[in-house]
Design a protein around this motif. Structure first.
Motif: not given
Length: 342
Positions: A296-301, A335-340
């Protein structure tokens, strides 16, 4: 995927311009999900087919886009820039615009020239079929598809966030954020060159003295390898010409690998053949057995939009995707998914 007007996109008013295979499938899915959606196509017979499938299909493009929150541009590639300019004039500044074209640089550059990067998000769902037209469209065709979106820096992030959430919620999409140029480079090898190779194999068969015998013997390898050769010729030509330089570059890379196989075969060099096919098999195995790890990655709007877009594009460049985008209390959460690694 959910049906009915539930979730944060209930009440959204959408339009689909161009209702062929992809546009028609977008249209049918949005209608199935319960959105207020209309479809427009320049062909009266296609509009009539849409109405027979229970979808509103106005007579004019002006009627179709009036008062809409989002418009999907789904016509032929050569028409997209002109359609974008027209639809932008006909819609309010808050209306999000996107497309489904198989090349992205040309339409992204058109949006930049027109000053539309604040609300136009270039897109490309990676799905399709060799058949064409609304009669071949299905509300499930794009379910779970990798769907490229090309975020631009600055205020365009707002449109990207909103559209990402809509595609995830209504299409169960795996949103792949990329720059337009990175998309066109990757799509050249992932999609466009395969059309060339399929056309070459099927075309050579059509010219072969034993054509009918070849077709009688053709099994899975021939059928799988030539499937996209059944795509309408004009659509394939538009796609290849729209990404010509990148396609030719990647074709040279493929030709180099093929030349290596041919050289090993001429030399009766079994170890070299085995080595090259082992290398090829590794890519094929990775395709079917890919694993991903979530983060999960968050940024200020209202924070550093350039940093947000840089992270998004980097995620797509390494083969990652998004399955969620939520904006709450001044924070946007992905919500992010990165390849292994293999």
């Amino acid at each position: 995927m959910t049906d009915g007007t539930t979730g944060r996109y209930a009440g959204v008013r959408a339009a689909v311009i161009g209702t062929g295979l992809i546009g028609g499938s977008v249209l049918l899915r949005l209608a199935e999900a319960g959105l207020d959606v209309v479809g427009w196509d320049p062909d009266p017979a296609t509009r009539e087919r849409a109405q027979h499938r229970g979808v509103v299909a106005p007579a004019t493009i002006e009627q179709a886009v009036a008062g809409r929150d989002v418009v999907f541009l789904c016509g032929p590639l050569p028409t997209l820039a002109g359609t974008l300019a027209l639809v932008a004039e006909l819609t309010a500044p808050g209306c999000v615009l996107t497309d489904v074209g198989s090349t992205k640089v040309e339409v992204a550059e058109a949006a930049d020239r027109l000053g539309l990067t604040d609300r136009f998000v270039p897109g490309h769902p990676m799905a399709g079929a060799e058949s064409a037209g609304l009669t071949a469209a299905s509300p499930t065709l794009l379910a779970g598809a990798a769907w490229v979106l090309c975020p631009a820096p600055g205020a365009a992030t707002d449109a990207f966030r909103w559209l990402t959430g809509l595609l995830v919620e209504l299409f169960d999409a795996r949103v792949v954020p990329m720059s337009a140029s990175a998309h066109d480079s990757a799509a050249a090898l992932a999609s466009h060159v395969p059309h060339l190779l399929a056309g070459a194999l099927a075309g050579a068969t059509q010219r072969a003295p034993l054509r009918d015998a070849v077709l009688t013997l053709a099994a899975g390898s021939f059928s799988d390898g030539t499937r996209v050769a059944g795509t309408p010729a004009e659509r394939t030509a538009n796609m290849l010409l729209g990404n010509r330089d990148r396609v030719l570059h990647e074709l040279d890379e493929v030709r180099g690998f093929l030349d290596g196989l041919a050289a090993a075969l001429r030399a009766d060099d079994a170890p070299a053949l085995v080595a090259r096919y082992a290398e090829a098999r590794a890519a094929r195995s990775a395709l079917s057995g890919r694993r991903f790890v979530g983060q999960t990655r968050e940024f200020a709007v209202d924070g550093d939009h350039d940093a947000e877009v840089t992270w998004l594009r980097g995620l797509g460049d390494v083969g990652g995707h998004l399955t969620g985008c939520q904006v709450d209390s001044g924070t946007v959460s992905y919500t992010a998914w990165l390849p292994v690694a293999d």
